[in-house]
Design a protein around this motif. Structure first.
Motif, mmCIF file in Angstrom:
data_model
loop_
_atom_site.group_PDB
_atom_site.id
_atom_site.type_symbol
_atom_site.label_atom_id
_atom_site.label_comp_id
_atom_site.label_asym_id
_atom_site.label_seq_id
_atom_site.Cartn_x
_atom_site.Cartn_y
_atom_site.Cartn_z
ATOM 1 N N PRO A 18 96.481 -13.944 45.439
ATOM 2 C CA PRO A 18 97.263 -14.062 44.210
ATOM 3 C C PRO A 18 97.394 -15.532 43.810
ATOM 4 N N ALA A 36 103.323 -11.939 50.364
ATOM 5 C CA ALA A 36 101.984 -11.680 49.831
ATOM 6 C C ALA A 36 101.175 -10.808 50.782
ATOM 7 N N ALA A 316 90.607 -10.063 40.986
ATOM 8 C CA ALA A 316 91.354 -9.070 41.755
ATOM 9 C C ALA A 316 91.028 -7.649 41.290
#
Length: 338
Positions: A18, A36, A316
């Motif tokens: 991220p 995360a 992603a």
């Protein structure tokens, strides 16, 4: 091997980070990194993967588990052909605590799915960090010292509940070409001896697999004798092989495997966003089934999605679609038996 199905849907370990994670790591925000990782575990569970990793989120690249924890190495101003910062060994390394085991213990608390850990192989590190005159007697001795560290870490990981451990050596497939590539500072024979030291555990608890990934891309042509020699000398349970281009060389790498070894086929290309055609991939897998028992097989992407944190290979969302495709292909092959 009877319990291969536990790990049918695999991936190499590294996932796209991220955007906010890089800043958190730079600021030393351990709680943000842990959050995360927790979200990455939930992401993998939703995708129905049969292994779970920390995505390499706590680390900068696939070598960092060693470089962050073993003080014998230092970075240089140079980069290699893959754009990785070159490191050099200034002394024979000694472990300075666990490499990944602390994170592995956290994974076991977050999910019942088998935790997986990925480490750089000792032969790869020795081949790329040895330099004459820097305080290390030889590349072979450096590799043996690293193998001792990696083997001890594997034993610790297993004691923490990790059931699948993958060692990465991107140099080995180049040595299996009919025209072998430069092996680095460690000869091919020495590399095999070093890797064997790392994976040869005295005991294998039930369900534990130690795998080796010998590279991300198959050579143009494979020296069958060299491939058989690699598999014979390194007693890994599973070999993680590229299988995303449909070349004869990819098939040859699988053909050379002994019957008692698992294979994980890297069936989707982790470097391009376009999704593979299912029928095409299934035809490739069926070709493997003509000479290899697919009960001893698994599927995965061809490589990690972000072996370097700052250089993800896909977005992603593209990564998610690729992982969904791997899961779909597994169900085409084996139904819902995992």
């Amino acid at each position: 091997m009877a319990d291969t199905f536990n790990y049918r849907i695999d991936h190499h370990g590294s996932l796209v980070r991220p955007a906010e994670l890089t800043a958190a790591r730079a600021a030393g925000d351990a709680e943000a990194v842990h959050t995360a990782v927790k979200e990455a575990v939930a992401f993998q569970r939703k995708l129905r993967t049969t292994v779970v990793t920390d995505g390499d989120f706590p680390r900068e690249d696939f070598r960092s588990a060693v470089f962050d924890a073993v003080p014998a190495f230092r970075p240089t101003e140079e980069t290699d052909a893959d754009g990785l910062t070159r490191w050099v060994a200034e002394s024979l390394p000694k472990a300075n605590g666990p490499l990944l085991a602390d994170w592995a213990a956290r994974l076991t608390e977050l999910t019942l799915i088998a935790p997986k850990a990925s480490l750089p192989s000792p032969a790869y590190l020795a081949a790329t960090t040895f330099r004459p005159g820097f305080g290390v007697p030889s590349a072979r001795e450096l590799g043996e010292a690293l193998a001792e560290i990696i083997r001890a870490e594997i034993e610790l990981l297993v004691s923490k509940g990790v059931r699948l451990i993958q060692l990465n050596n991107p140099l080995l497939l180049g040595q299996l070409a009919t025209d072998p590539a430069e092996p680095g500072a460690l000869s091919f024979e020495d590399a095999l001896a070093v890797e064997a030291l790392a994976v040869r555990l005295n005991e294998r608890p039930e369900g534990v697999r130690i795998g080796v990934c010998p590279g991300w891309v198959a050579p143009a042509s494979v020296d069958r004798a060299a491939a058989e020699h690699l598999y014979a000398e390194v007693p890994a349970d599973r070999w993680i092989l590229p299988f995303d281009q449909g070349t004869p060389a990819e098939l040859d790498l699988v053909r050379a495997l002994p019957k008692d070894r698992d294979v994980c086929l890297g069936v989707v290309d982790a470097t391009v966003p376009e999704l593979e055609d299912i029928d095409t991939v299934m035809a490739r897998i069926d070709a493997v089934g003509e000479f290899k028992d697919l009960e001893d097989a698994a599927v995965s992407p061809s490589r990690g999605f972000a072996d370097v944190a700052s250089r993800p290979l896909l977005s992603a969302e593209e990564q998610r679609r690729k992982l969904v495709l791997v899961e779909t292909l597994a169900r085409y092959c084996w139904g819902n038996e995992f």
